[in-house]
Design a protein around this motif. Structure first.
Motif, PDB file in Angstrom:
ATOM      1  N   VAL A 146      41.644  33.083  37.706  1.00 30.77           N
ATOM      2  CA  VAL A 146      42.629  33.969  37.082  1.00 30.77           C
ATOM      3  C   VAL A 146      43.918  33.202  36.802  1.00 30.77           C
ATOM      4  N   LYS A 147      44.316  32.346  37.748  1.00 25.16           N
ATOM      5  CA  LYS A 147      45.531  31.550  37.566  1.00 25.16           C
ATOM      6  C   LYS A 147      45.405  30.573  36.397  1.00 25.16           C
ATOM      7  N   LYS A 148      44.144  30.230  36.054  1.00 21.54           N
ATOM      8  CA  LYS A 148      43.913  29.322  34.926  1.00 21.54           C
ATOM      9  C   LYS A 148      43.749  30.086  33.612  1.00 21.54           C
ATOM     10  N   GLY A 149      43.898  31.432  33.713  1.00 23.51           N
ATOM     11  CA  GLY A 149      43.844  32.217  32.485  1.00 23.51           C
ATOM     12  C   GLY A 149      42.611  33.067  32.307  1.00 23.51           C
ATOM     13  N   TRP A 150      41.659  32.976  33.250  1.00 19.88           N
ATOM     14  CA  TRP A 150      40.451  33.795  33.118  1.00 19.88           C
ATOM     15  C   TRP A 150      40.761  35.253  33.450  1.00 19.88           C
ATOM     16  N   LEU A 151      40.188  36.170  32.698  1.00 18.42           N
ATOM     17  CA  LEU A 151      40.310  37.598  32.979  1.00 18.42           C
ATOM     18  C   LEU A 151      38.940  38.248  32.835  1.00 18.42           C
ATOM     19  N   PRO A 152      38.624  39.204  33.696  1.00 18.28           N
ATOM     20  CA  PRO A 152      37.324  39.882  33.584  1.00 18.28           C
ATOM     21  C   PRO A 152      37.278  40.743  32.328  1.00 18.28           C
ATOM     22  N   SER A 153      36.145  40.739  31.666  1.00 21.48           N
ATOM     23  CA  SER A 153      35.973  41.578  30.485  1.00 21.48           C
ATOM     24  C   SER A 153      35.711  43.020  30.919  1.00 21.48           C
ATOM     25  N   GLU A 171      29.651  39.715  42.393  1.00 23.87           N
ATOM     26  CA  GLU A 171      29.100  40.498  41.283  1.00 23.87           C
ATOM     27  C   GLU A 171      29.549  39.933  39.931  1.00 23.87           C
ATOM     28  N   LEU A 172      30.702  39.251  39.934  1.00 25.47           N
ATOM     29  CA  LEU A 172      31.230  38.688  38.696  1.00 25.47           C
ATOM     30  C   LEU A 172      30.853  37.215  38.516  1.00 25.47           C
ATOM     31  N   GLY A 173      30.017  36.710  39.427  1.00 21.01           N
ATOM     32  CA  GLY A 173      29.497  35.353  39.277  1.00 21.01           C
ATOM     33  C   GLY A 173      30.263  34.275  40.005  1.00 21.01           C
ATOM     34  N   PHE A 174      31.168  34.638  40.924  1.00 24.48           N
ATOM     35  CA  PHE A 174      31.942  33.653  41.674  1.00 24.48           C
ATOM     36  C   PHE A 174      31.402  33.535  43.092  1.00 24.48           C
ATOM     37  N   THR A 175      31.704  32.405  43.715  1.00 27.83           N
ATOM     38  CA  THR A 175      31.256  32.200  45.092  1.00 27.83           C
ATOM     39  C   THR A 175      32.062  33.031  46.075  1.00 27.83           C
ATOM     40  N   GLY A 176      33.248  33.447  45.706  1.00 30.62           N
ATOM     41  CA  GLY A 176      34.089  34.246  46.583  1.00 30.62           C
ATOM     42  C   GLY A 176      35.365  34.644  45.870  1.00 30.62           C
ATOM     43  N   TRP A 177      36.173  35.462  46.537  1.00 29.78           N
ATOM     44  CA  TRP A 177      37.412  35.954  45.948  1.00 29.78           C
ATOM     45  C   TRP A 177      38.413  34.825  45.687  1.00 29.78           C
ATOM     46  N   THR A 178      38.413  33.830  46.555  1.00 32.30           N
ATOM     47  CA  THR A 178      39.344  32.710  46.385  1.00 32.30           C
ATOM     48  C   THR A 178      39.091  31.997  45.065  1.00 32.30           C
ATOM     49  N   MET A 224      44.677  45.578  28.835  1.00 30.79           N
ATOM     50  CA  MET A 224      44.964  45.421  30.251  1.00 30.79           C
ATOM     51  C   MET A 224      45.777  44.148  30.489  1.00 30.79           C
ATOM     52  N   THR A 225      46.683  44.226  31.452  1.00 28.60           N
ATOM     53  CA  THR A 225      47.390  43.026  31.881  1.00 28.60           C
ATOM     54  C   THR A 225      46.627  42.386  33.009  1.00 28.60           C
ATOM     55  N   MET A 226      47.016  41.165  33.328  1.00 31.23           N
ATOM     56  CA  MET A 226      46.361  40.465  34.427  1.00 31.23           C
ATOM     57  C   MET A 226      46.480  41.259  35.726  1.00 31.23           C
ATOM     58  N   GLN A 227      47.679  41.808  35.987  1.00 32.35           N
ATOM     59  CA  GLN A 227      47.915  42.532  37.235  1.00 32.35           C
ATOM     60  C   GLN A 227      47.049  43.795  37.305  1.00 32.35           C
ATOM     61  N   SER A 228      46.936  44.494  36.197  1.00 29.28           N
ATOM     62  CA  SER A 228      46.164  45.741  36.221  1.00 29.28           C
ATOM     63  C   SER A 228      44.677  45.462  36.418  1.00 29.28           C
ATOM     64  N   GLU A 229      44.170  44.390  35.856  1.00 31.60           N
ATOM     65  CA  GLU A 229      42.754  44.057  36.014  1.00 31.60           C
ATOM     66  C   GLU A 229      42.449  43.642  37.455  1.00 31.60           C
ATOM     67  N   ILE A 230      43.313  42.836  38.032  1.00 29.88           N
ATOM     68  CA  ILE A 230      43.122  42.438  39.433  1.00 29.88           C
ATOM     69  C   ILE A 230      43.254  43.660  40.339  1.00 29.88           C
ATOM     70  N   LYS A 231      44.189  44.534  40.010  1.00 34.37           N
ATOM     71  CA  LYS A 231      44.365  45.760  40.799  1.00 34.37           C
ATOM     72  C   LYS A 231      43.110  46.616  40.754  1.00 34.37           C
ATOM     73  N   THR A 232      42.493  46.698  39.568  1.00 26.67           N
ATOM     74  CA  THR A 232      41.252  47.465  39.432  1.00 26.67           C
ATOM     75  C   THR A 232      40.158  46.893  40.320  1.00 26.67           C
ATOM     76  N   LEU A 233      40.038  45.561  40.336  1.00 27.62           N
ATOM     77  CA  LEU A 233      39.018  44.920  41.181  1.00 27.62           C
ATOM     78  C   LEU A 233      39.309  45.149  42.658  1.00 27.62           C
ATOM     79  N   LYS A 234      40.576  45.103  43.030  1.00 33.61           N
ATOM     80  CA  LYS A 234      40.936  45.338  44.438  1.00 33.61           C
ATOM     81  C   LYS A 234      40.648  46.778  44.858  1.00 33.61           C
ATOM     82  N   GLU A 235      40.875  47.709  43.947  1.00 31.51           N
ATOM     83  CA  GLU A 235      40.579  49.111  44.256  1.00 31.51           C
ATOM     84  C   GLU A 235      39.083  49.323  44.430  1.00 31.51           C
ATOM     85  N   LEU A 236      38.289  48.650  43.603  1.00 25.31           N
ATOM     86  CA  LEU A 236      36.840  48.721  43.760  1.00 25.31           C
ATOM     87  C   LEU A 236      36.421  48.144  45.104  1.00 25.31           C
ATOM     88  N   ALA A 237      37.027  47.038  45.497  1.00 24.75           N
ATOM     89  CA  ALA A 237      36.720  46.412  46.782  1.00 24.75           C
ATOM     90  C   ALA A 237      37.109  47.330  47.940  1.00 24.75           C
TER      91      ALA A 237
END
Length: 384
Positions: free
Chosen positions: A48-55, A35-42, A1-14
Motif C-alpha cells: 500500500v505504501k508503494k501505491g498498491w490499492l485493492p480493487s 485472501e488478497l494474495g499476500f503472505t500477511g498483513w505486513t 475510495m481513498t487509501m485510508q477508506s480502503e484500508i479501513k474497510t479491510l480492517k473492519e472486515l478483519a
C-alpha cells in the motif's frame, strides 16, 4: 475510495472475522491479507505504501470470505433471531454423501444432520461430543456404519457448525470470547465480568479463558452459559468449595458416540393411559346427562397387570346398563374389566333429572328450575 477508506474497510472486515472466529485482531488481518494474495498483513501494508490499492473485486472477495464463514455477517438480523425465525423444517444445507441424501438443520445453536435412518447431533460448545443415532429399523443397512461415510458426514456437519459458532460469537460482546490481560471475560448473557467463574451444575471453578474457548459451556460437565456465574452464591458455610476444572489447553473433542435408537411413536399402555381410554369409552356409552356425569365421576382403578375395576355411583349409572364400549375397549387392550356400584356424593340434587333427557342443555334448565322453585341458586364461589 481513498487509501485510508480502503484500508479501513479491510480492517473492519478483519474485526468482524476476529469476533466471529474468536481470534486476535492481528490474526484476522493476516487472513484478510491472505485472501488478497499476500503472505500477511505486513506485506499488504508495504505494498500500500508503494501505491498498491485493492480493487473493488478484491474487496468483494474478502467480504465474501467473511460472509461464507458467518451467514449473519453484514445482516441486520442477529444469529439467534435468524435461528428462531427459521421454520423448524427448513434445512440450512442439503446434498448428498455418495448416493445418500442428507439435510442439515440448526436451532438455537445446536445442529442436526440427518438422512434416511440416521442423524448426527452436535451441540454448540467446541468440545461437545457428536452423537450419531442409527434408527433400529435401519441398523443392518445404514451408511453411517461405514467409517468413510461417517467421516465425510462429520466433516460437513463440522463445517456448518463452524458457521453457527461464528454467528453466536458475533452476537456476543467481543470481551465475552477474548479475555483481557488479566484473563477477565464478560458473561454473554448476564453482563458481569470476572477472570474466574463457577458452574452451578457441577460446582466446578473454571477460568475465563476456558469459557471463552468453549463458547461459555463448562469444560468439566458441558453445562450451558445459563449455569455459569461469577460467584458460587448457592454455597452455604458447610458446603465443599468448588474445585478447579483442569486446563483445557490440550483438550480435544471426544470421538463421536454411536447409538441405536427407536424413535417410532410408542403407545405406553400404562395405568394412566388405560384409565383414560376406559373413561373415554364410558362417555361414549353414556346417553343421558346423568350417565355422562357418572362416567366422569366413576372411579377407575388399574392394577399393575393392567386389569381394571370401575366403580359407579348408583344414582348416576343405571345398575342394569352394561357399558358396552368400555367392555369392547378392554377387550381390544387385552385386559379384564370388573364393574361395581356404590353410593357416592351426587353433585346435584334430584338425581333422576339427569336421566329424564339426553340433552345437557335441557338438563341444566330443568336443574335451574328445580333449584329456583325448591332451593337456592348460588352463582360464583360457594361461600359468596
Amino acid at each position: 475510495m481513498t487509501m485510508q477508506s480502503e484500508i479501513k474497510t479491510l480492517k473492519e472486515l478483519a474485526k468482524k472475522y476476529a469476533r466471529a472466529n474468536r481470534i486476535p485482531q492481528h490474526e484476522a488481518l493476516n487472513v484478510i491479507a491472505s485472501e488478497l494474495g499476500f503472505t500477511g498483513w505486513t506485506q499488504l501494508v508495504k505494498m500500500v505504501k508503494k501505491g498498491w490499492l485493492p480493487s473493488a473485486e478484491q474487496i468483494a472477495t474478502a467480504d465474501a470470505a467473511i460472509n461464507n464463514n458467518n451467514p449473519c455477517a453484514g445482516k441486520d438480523e442477529s444469529n439467534i433471531e435468524r435461528s428462531f425465525s427459521r421454520p423448524t423444517d427448513e434445512p440450512i444445507r442439503q446434498g448428498k454423501v455418495g448416493n445418500y441424501a442428507y439435510q442439515v438443520f440448526e436451532f438455537s445453536g445446536d445442529l442436526r444432520m440427518e438422512g434416511e435412518g440416521w442423524r448426527v447431533l452436535i451441540g454448540e460448545a467446541d468440545y461437545s461430543q457428536p452423537v450419531v443415532e442409527i434408527e433400529a429399523t435401519h441398523e443392518n443397512a445404514c451408511p453411517v456404519q461405514e467409517r468413510g461415510f461417517l467421516d465425510k458426514a462429520l466433516a460437513i456437519a463440522d463445517e456448518e457448525m463452524t458457521k453457527v459458532r461464528a454467528g453466536i460469537a458475533s452476537d456476543w460482546p467481543r470481551r465475552s470470547t477474548k479475555p483481557d490481560a488479566d484473563g477477565a471475560v464478560v458473561h454473554p448473557l448476564f453482563g458481569d465480568q470476572s477472570a474466574e467463574w463457577f458452574c452451578l451444575h457441577c460446582n466446578g471453578k473454571v477460568t475465563g479463558a476456558q469459557l471463552a474457548e468453549n463458547l461459555w459451556h463448562c469444560t468439566g460437565c458441558g453445562a450451558t452459559p445459563i449455569d455459569i456465574f461469577s460467584s458460587p452464591f448457592w454455597l452455604e458455610a458447610n458446603n465443599e468449595e468448588p474445585k478447579p476444572i483442569g486446563s483445557s489447553k490440550n483438550k480435544k473433542r471426544p470421538e463421536a458416540r454411536i447409538k441405536v435408537v427407536d424413535s417410532r411413536p410408542k403407545l405406553m399402555l400404562d395405568q394412566k393411559a388405560i384409565s383414560l381410554l376406559l373413561r373415554t369409552a364410558l362417555l361414549e356409552d353414556a346417553k343421558t346427562p346423568g350417565e355422562r356425569i357418572g362416567a366422569i365421576q366413576a372411579e377407575i382403578h388399574v392394577d399393575e397387570n393392567g386389569d381394571a375395576d370401575i366403580i359407579f355411583d348408583e344414582d348416576l349409572w343405571p345398575e342394569d346398563k352394561d357399558p358396552e364400549e368400555a367392555y369392547a375397549v378392554a377387550e381390544k387392550l387385552g385386559i379384564h374389566l370388573e364393574l361395581s356400584v356404590t353410593c357416592m356424593t351426587f353433585p346435584f340434587a334430584w338425581p333422576g333429572l339427569g336421566h329424564a333427557t339426553t340433552s345437557t342443555r335441557e338438563y341444566v334448565q330443568m336443574l335451574l328450575n328445580a333449584y329456583e322453585e325448591h332451593g337456592v341458586v348460588h352463582r360464583g364461589k360457594k361461600n359468596d
